[in-house]
Design a protein around this motif. Sequence first.
Motif, PDB file in Angstrom:
ATOM      1  N   GLN A 103       0.837  -1.200   0.000  1.00 46.11           N
ATOM      2  CA  GLN A 103       0.000   0.000   0.000  1.00 46.11           C
ATOM      3  C   GLN A 103       0.872   1.249   0.000  1.00 46.11           C
ATOM      4  O   GLN A 103       0.621   2.197  -0.745  1.00 46.11           O
ATOM      5  N   ALA A 104       1.908   1.260   0.820  1.00 51.21           N
ATOM      6  CA  ALA A 104       2.796   2.426   0.896  1.00 51.21           C
ATOM      7  C   ALA A 104       3.522   2.663  -0.428  1.00 51.21           C
ATOM      8  O   ALA A 104       3.793   3.811  -0.792  1.00 51.21           O
ATOM      9  N   ASN A 105       3.812   1.600  -1.154  1.00 51.34           N
ATOM     10  CA  ASN A 105       4.495   1.723  -2.443  1.00 51.34           C
ATOM     11  C   ASN A 105       3.542   1.933  -3.606  1.00 51.34           C
ATOM     12  O   ASN A 105       3.972   2.077  -4.739  1.00 51.34           O
ATOM     13  N   GLY A 106       2.236   1.901  -3.348  1.00 49.60           N
ATOM     14  CA  GLY A 106       1.249   2.144  -4.395  1.00 49.60           C
ATOM     15  C   GLY A 106       0.885   0.922  -5.220  1.00 49.60           C
ATOM     16  O   GLY A 106       0.150   1.036  -6.198  1.00 49.60           O
ATOM     17  N   THR A 107       1.362  -0.244  -4.821  1.00 46.02           N
ATOM     18  CA  THR A 107       1.048  -1.470  -5.549  1.00 46.02           C
ATOM     19  C   THR A 107      -0.341  -1.985  -5.204  1.00 46.02           C
ATOM     20  O   THR A 107      -1.046  -2.497  -6.070  1.00 46.02           O
ATOM     21  N   TYR A 118      -4.646   5.649   7.378  1.00 44.35           N
ATOM     22  CA  TYR A 118      -3.252   5.325   7.711  1.00 44.35           C
ATOM     23  C   TYR A 118      -2.340   5.599   6.520  1.00 44.35           C
ATOM     24  O   TYR A 118      -1.274   6.208   6.661  1.00 44.35           O
ATOM     25  N   LEU A 119      -2.742   5.155   5.347  1.00 44.38           N
ATOM     26  CA  LEU A 119      -1.933   5.353   4.156  1.00 44.38           C
ATOM     27  C   LEU A 119      -1.731   6.846   3.885  1.00 44.38           C
ATOM     28  O   LEU A 119      -0.627   7.274   3.542  1.00 44.38           O
ATOM     29  N   GLN A 120      -2.766   7.625   4.066  1.00 40.78           N
ATOM     30  CA  GLN A 120      -2.658   9.068   3.852  1.00 40.78           C
ATOM     31  C   GLN A 120      -1.630   9.690   4.813  1.00 40.78           C
ATOM     32  O   GLN A 120      -0.820  10.523   4.408  1.00 40.78           O
ATOM     33  N   LYS A 121      -1.633   9.253   6.068  1.00 38.87           N
ATOM     34  CA  LYS A 121      -0.650   9.761   7.038  1.00 38.87           C
ATOM     35  C   LYS A 121       0.768   9.382   6.631  1.00 38.87           C
ATOM     36  O   LYS A 121       1.699  10.181   6.754  1.00 38.87           O
TER      37      LYS A 121
END
Length: 148
Positions: A103-107, A118-121
Amino acid sequence: MENGEGPTERTARKDMTPDSAEQSDEIHWTLHVDGSAGKTGHGAGVVLHGPEGFTLEYALRLDFNASNNEAEYEALLAGLSLAMKLGAGELKVYNDSQLVVNQANGTYEAKSPRMKRYLQKVEEKLQRMGKVEILQVPRDMNNQADAL
């Protein structure tokens, strides 16, 4: 990892040969994060290795009922905050959570409202930092953060 050994690009990236990994630019800051949720409590572990050989270990206890993924995100956010406060330039982050790393890498797409927050933060923190690479490692290569 007390002897200075830990995951390197050779172990974290299967597309690199040992020779090409040694020729890559050296990253001076590394961050290992791990979160856990269970019957006995919820928490996160953070291990930050700095450029002068120092290591900071940080354990947090979450005072809310968190899922494993939420605990993983809490660990990542705490680690990124610590690295930012210490002025980490280039940073390599190691985490054993496939979901959080992707998710953090956009995959992977964050689907639930909580995961989206969480991802937005994480994305907000990453925008304020230099070069950050987030890599998934096997659980046994994240032992120090896991132990916390």
